[in-house]
Scaffold this active site. Structure first.
Site: not given
Length: 470
Positions: A76, A151, A175
């Site tokens: 990520k 996210s 997220s």
């Protein structure tokens, strides 16, 4: 045989038995990225393919280092990865290349992962919609006109489309859970401290966010969690857990599931979403669990106020250096500026009151878990929204007063660091996925993952997904 359709555990077994080479796995991964990523934009900062294939051949020639040995992994883009561009989706950090891995990334590297690039995320991870000015928007593979969530949106899409076998994610305000639900995969927010934060950052004041695993089945997440998790003596509140991989099979009969629904009407819900969620609860009944509807255990407005105050306080600290730079501040997204300025305006009594509410909610939740084994709620209050929206501004006629109010349903777990797993729950009338979050008591991670495993065996949603539009 299409290697990209295998669960990670199946791929690892074949790599270990040398039935498949790391080079073959890398080639399959890169081919899939080339075919799918242009339409969804989930993988960013992709490294040179020839270099990656050379690293895969080197992995084939080397002794196995761990469960991830030879597995291509995209990290990520909020996590520092040594030698690999890490932008946090911000133009201010467009060319930043860290020298060191974050702690959990280092653990994945030591287990043999070959880092191929990054997965896309919103700027600074703010907001549950993976769009930023560096890489653009990540699109939902079930309808590329829709958001993939965030996210960890890039990670969710990479898993759903077969570009990745397992992914890391992070979860402050859903997220991990929202993009898992919106992409028909699994995401696990572990108990706070099970996956330690980086020891070079503030260690005491801001325990809201945590890293965790994502996958197409719970046991793959368990294997990755075994790598990411474990006490670090430099990190207070970090702790060890049991071994998770291979330990998820359990008889679930008799477990009591508390259904939170819309928290007594406090959470605005898109049309049809609550009904679809309640219909999906039948799976727990089929597993022998008892589902009980719960009244709101605490006023929602108190939890919300404590959350946004502590969140702004934390964001103000994490972005202080960039905000204080006169050259950088104009290039920071408006929502981030709002968070920083709001956090800096907090008074000591406001912060103390927020902490007191958090403590009260922890005590209330602990008492609640004396009566039920797990809590269940939707992973989001809306279906995946148009990708060109910044965020939903109204739900069912109710206006949203912040850019993240539409994700209020995830904060009961986040505020007090409870383990929560997002499980895929099916598809709505428009063919868009949705999910449910299973929440357990503090350090009850194994029991939560066991419920997810039972759910997966009963439903198998990621493996019987409808046709994608990616």
């Amino acid at each position: 045989m299409d290697l990209t359709e295998l669960d990670a555990g199946d791929l690892v077994a074949r790599l270990t038995a040398r039935e498949v080479s790391a080079e073959e796995a890398m080639r399959a991964c890169l081919d899939r990225i080339g075919a799918v990523n242009p339409s969804v934009n989930a993988i960013v900062a992709l490294r040179d393919p020839d270099t990656l294939l050379a690293e895969a051949r080197a992995a084939d020639a080397a002794p196995r280092r761990g469960w991830l040995h030879g597995v291509p992994v995209a990290v990520k883009d909020l996590a520092n990865t040594a030698g690999l561009r890490t932008t946090l989706g911000s133009p201010v950090l467009r060319d930043f290349v860290p020298k060191n891995d974050d702690l959990f990334v280092a653990r994945m590297r030591a287990a043999g992962a070959i880092f191929i690039g990054k997965t896309n995320a919103p700027e600074f991870g703010l907001g549950s919609h993976s769009v930023n000015p560096v890489y653009g928007a990540t699109r939902n593979p079930y309808d590329t006109t829709r958001s993939a969530g965030g996210s960890s949106g890039g990670a969710g899409v990479a898993l759903a489309t077969g570009m990745q076998w397992v992914c890391d994610g992070s979860d402050m305000m859903g997220s991990l859970r929202n993009p898992a639900g919106w992409n028909n995969v699994y995401g696990f927010r572990p108990s706070y401290g099970l996956v330690p934060g980086d020891p070079e950052r503030d260690l005491f004041l801001h325990p809201l966010s945590t890293n965790g695993p994502m996958g197409r089945c719970p046991d793959d997440m368990a294997a990755l969690l075994d790598i990411q998790a474990g006490r670090d003596p430099r990190v207070p509140l970090s702790h060890d857990g049991p071994r998770f991989h291979g330990a998820l099979g359990a008889d679930l009969a008799g477990r009591r599931i508390g259904w939170l629904a819309d928290w007594g009407g406090a959470w605005a819900m898109d049309d049809g979403l609550l009904a679809a969620s309640e219909a999906a609860l039948a799976t727990f009944t089929d597993l022998g669990c008892e589902v009980v509807a719960l009244d709101p255990p605490m006023p929602a407005d108190e939890i919300w106020q404590a959350w946004i105050d502590l969140r702004s306080f934390a964001v103000a600290a994490s972005l202080a250096t960039l905000y204080d730079n006169d050259a950088h501040r104009p290039r920071i997204r408006e929502d981030a500026i709002w968070e920083v300025e709001r956090g800096r305006a907090m008074t000591a009594p406001q912060i103390q009151r927020a902490s007191a509410i958090r403590s009260a909610w922890f005590r209330r939740a602990a008492a609640l878990f004396d009566t039920v084994d797990a809590l269940v709620a939707p992973t989001a209050q809306v279906w995946p929204f148009p990708v060109d929206w910044a965020h939903p501004k109204e739900i069912a006629g109710r206006k949203m007063d912040t850019y993240h109010r539409w994700m209020e349903c995830v904060i009961p777990a986040s505020l007090i660091g409870l383990p929560a797993v997002s499980v895929p729950a099916g598809f709505g009338d428009a063919g868009l996925p949705f999910g449910l979050q299973i929440i357990g008591p503090a350090r009850g991670d194994l029991a939560v993952l066991q419920l997810a495993e039972g759910w997966h065996r009963a439903t198998g949603w990621p493996q019987k997904r409808p046709a994608m539009r990616a």
